[in-house]
Design a protein around this motif. Structure first.
Motif, PDB file in Angstrom:
ATOM      1  N   GLY A  42       0.802  -1.210   0.000  1.00  0.00           N
ATOM      2  CA  GLY A  42       0.000   0.000   0.000  1.00  0.00           C
ATOM      3  C   GLY A  42       0.837   1.262   0.000  1.00  0.00           C
ATOM      4  N   ASP A  43       0.156   2.389   0.109  1.00  0.00           N
ATOM      5  CA  ASP A  43       0.794   3.693   0.121  1.00  0.00           C
ATOM      6  C   ASP A  43       1.088   4.073   1.564  1.00  0.00           C
ATOM      7  N   VAL A  44       2.352   4.017   1.945  1.00  0.00           N
ATOM      8  CA  VAL A  44       2.696   4.295   3.345  1.00  0.00           C
ATOM      9  C   VAL A  44       2.517   5.767   3.690  1.00  0.00           C
ATOM     10  N   PHE A  45       2.341   6.617   2.677  1.00  0.00           N
ATOM     11  CA  PHE A  45       2.136   8.041   2.922  1.00  0.00           C
ATOM     12  C   PHE A  45       0.673   8.465   2.703  1.00  0.00           C
ATOM     13  N   ALA A  46      -0.232   7.509   2.694  1.00  0.00           N
ATOM     14  CA  ALA A  46      -1.643   7.816   2.434  1.00  0.00           C
ATOM     15  C   ALA A  46      -2.225   8.721   3.514  1.00  0.00           C
ATOM     16  N   THR A  47      -1.806   8.535   4.754  1.00  0.00           N
ATOM     17  CA  THR A  47      -2.386   9.310   5.854  1.00  0.00           C
ATOM     18  C   THR A  47      -1.356  10.114   6.625  1.00  0.00           C
ATOM     19  N   SER A  48      -0.085   9.957   6.287  1.00  0.00           N
ATOM     20  CA  SER A  48       0.964  10.682   7.006  1.00  0.00           C
ATOM     21  C   SER A  48       2.157  10.859   6.088  1.00  0.00           C
ATOM     22  N   ASN A  49       2.934  11.903   6.327  1.00  0.00           N
ATOM     23  CA  ASN A  49       4.136  12.145   5.530  1.00  0.00           C
ATOM     24  C   ASN A  49       5.371  11.499   6.131  1.00  0.00           C
ATOM     25  N   GLU A  50       5.190  10.644   7.126  1.00  0.00           N
ATOM     26  CA  GLU A  50       6.315   9.905   7.694  1.00  0.00           C
ATOM     27  C   GLU A  50       5.907   8.469   7.947  1.00  0.00           C
ATOM     28  N   PHE A  51       6.858   7.579   7.765  1.00  0.00           N
ATOM     29  CA  PHE A  51       6.614   6.149   7.956  1.00  0.00           C
ATOM     30  C   PHE A  51       7.789   5.562   8.722  1.00  0.00           C
ATOM     31  N   ALA A  52       7.510   4.975   9.877  1.00  0.00           N
ATOM     32  CA  ALA A  52       8.565   4.388  10.695  1.00  0.00           C
ATOM     33  C   ALA A  52       8.981   3.051  10.104  1.00  0.00           C
ATOM     34  N   THR A  53      10.239   2.961   9.693  1.00  0.00           N
ATOM     35  CA  THR A  53      10.775   1.717   9.169  1.00  0.00           C
ATOM     36  C   THR A  53      11.845   1.208  10.124  1.00  0.00           C
ATOM     37  N   ASN A  54      12.465   0.097   9.803  1.00  0.00           N
ATOM     38  CA  ASN A  54      13.546  -0.408  10.662  1.00  0.00           C
ATOM     39  C   ASN A  54      14.729  -0.890   9.826  1.00  0.00           C
ATOM     40  N   VAL A  55      14.883  -0.289   8.655  1.00  0.00           N
ATOM     41  CA  VAL A  55      16.029  -0.592   7.793  1.00  0.00           C
ATOM     42  C   VAL A  55      16.636   0.721   7.311  1.00  0.00           C
ATOM     43  N   GLY A  56      17.861   0.635   6.829  1.00  0.00           N
ATOM     44  CA  GLY A  56      18.513   1.791   6.255  1.00  0.00           C
ATOM     45  C   GLY A  56      18.692   1.614   4.763  1.00  0.00           C
ATOM     46  N   CYS A  57      19.071   2.690   4.109  1.00  0.00           N
ATOM     47  CA  CYS A  57      19.407   2.655   2.686  1.00  0.00           C
ATOM     48  C   CYS A  57      20.498   3.690   2.469  1.00  0.00           C
TER      49      CYS A  57
END
Length: 323
Positions: free
Chosen positions: A157-172
């Motif tokens: 899904g769209d992780v920014f559908a309801t917020s402009n931030e999404f808590a992840t647990n990986v880096g890039c």
């Protein structure tokens, strides 16, 4: 840059034999507004004209209305992306960096990227911005590291559908922004990875201590076109035999880090390793239309078993208290 949480912003680049891409990246950094406080280019023993590209940029950046120091950090041998970022972060800390924006050489910066990061820098110590793909569309990247499998799973899904931030647990490391507090608490990126998994595990370790936030700000363009296949929930790009070897070989290091943090499950990890191999085989067949290269997967898996069996593994130490 303004004072306080937003000062001493350094760009850290790792490069190897991509002088033309590096030149474009440096051009885009010169156009950043606001500008960074310094640029560190880790040259991974390139054999092309990378040195001259860095020297030219150093002169050009010094002549800007607001000069930007360019620090060339030359490595005696190619230590891979992992070794390059480890050396680059260490050098940035030695230069007094408060923030380190890590990136490969085959991207370019969106002109307003640093300003876009600004509000998030006031809240978080580890931030990943969005990227455009080489065609100008949004590049799909939204993962969470499943510790049972030791494998990053795409988030639907769209992780920014309801917020402009999404808590992840990986880096890039293709665009991750790190505050010195996050880096010192975890330590330097582990150069033993050489290639693959280094940023995933680094981001995961950071996430055990503080939020790692994926934010709805486009900050980079991917400059290098790659063959790919759209799977709906993610894209698979083409790869190389070197990458195939390390994606399997470094399963051993992933397992060791899971053990360090008490998260290693033998059955789950074996399943995650099988999923990794299956993904790479699908990449070979679906994207590259060949099975040549599968031998490198097997060779990497064999080496991973020896790494996983080692009883003397030590993680990278934290840098707290070190200057």
């Amino acid at each position: 840059m303004s004072l306080g949480r937003r000062e001493q912003f350094f760009v850290v680049i790792t490069t190897f034999n991509r002088a033309d891409y590096l030149a474009d990246l440096l051009d885009s950094i010169a156009a950043l507004s606001p500008a960074p406080d310094g640029v560190i280019v880790v040259n991974n023993a390139s054999t092309d004209n990378t040195v001259s590209v860095i020297e030219s940029a150093t002169e050009r950046f010094a002549a800007l209305a607001t000069p930007i120091p360019v620090i060339a950090h030359q490595l005696a041998e190619n230590s891979g992306g992992a070794g390059g970022f480890s050396a680059g972060v260490e050098r940035a800390l030695a230069e007094g960096a408060q923030w380190m924006w890590l990136m490969d050489d085959d991207v370019t910066c969106v002109p307003g990227a640093i300003g876009a990061f600004g509000p998030w820098m006031d809240k978080y110590d580890a931030i990943v911005g969005r990227r455009y793909d080489a065609e100008g569309g949004p590049f799909f990247w939204q993962n969470n590291f499943n510790t049972f499998l030791g494998f990053p799973l795409p988030v639907h899904g769209d992780v920014f559908a309801t917020s402009n931030e999404f808590a992840t647990n990986v880096g890039c490391f293709e665009g991750m922004l790190l505050h010195t507090d996050a880096t010192r608490s975890v330590g330097l990126p582990d150069p033993r990875f050489f290639l693959n998994w280094d940023d995933t595990i680094y981001g995961w370790q950071v996430s055990l201590q503080r939020p790692v936030m994926y934010v709805n700000e486009f900050v980079l363009h991917k400059a290098r076109s790659q063959r790919s296949i759209d799977l709906g929930i993610r894209h698979l790009n083409d790869s190389s035999d070197l990458s195939r070897f390390y994606v399997m070989r470094n399963r051993g290091l992933v397992g060791q880090y899971l053990r360090v943090h008490g998260r290693f499950n033998r059955v789950g990890f074996a399943l995650g390793t099988a999923l990794t191999a299956a993904k790479e085989l699908f990449r070979l067949v679906g994207v590259e239309k060949t099975l040549r290269g599968s031998g490198r997967l097997l060779a990497g898996w064999r080496e991973s078993r020896a790494i996983l069996a080692a009883t003397d593994f030590e993680p990278m130490p934290p840098l707290e208290g070190k200057n």
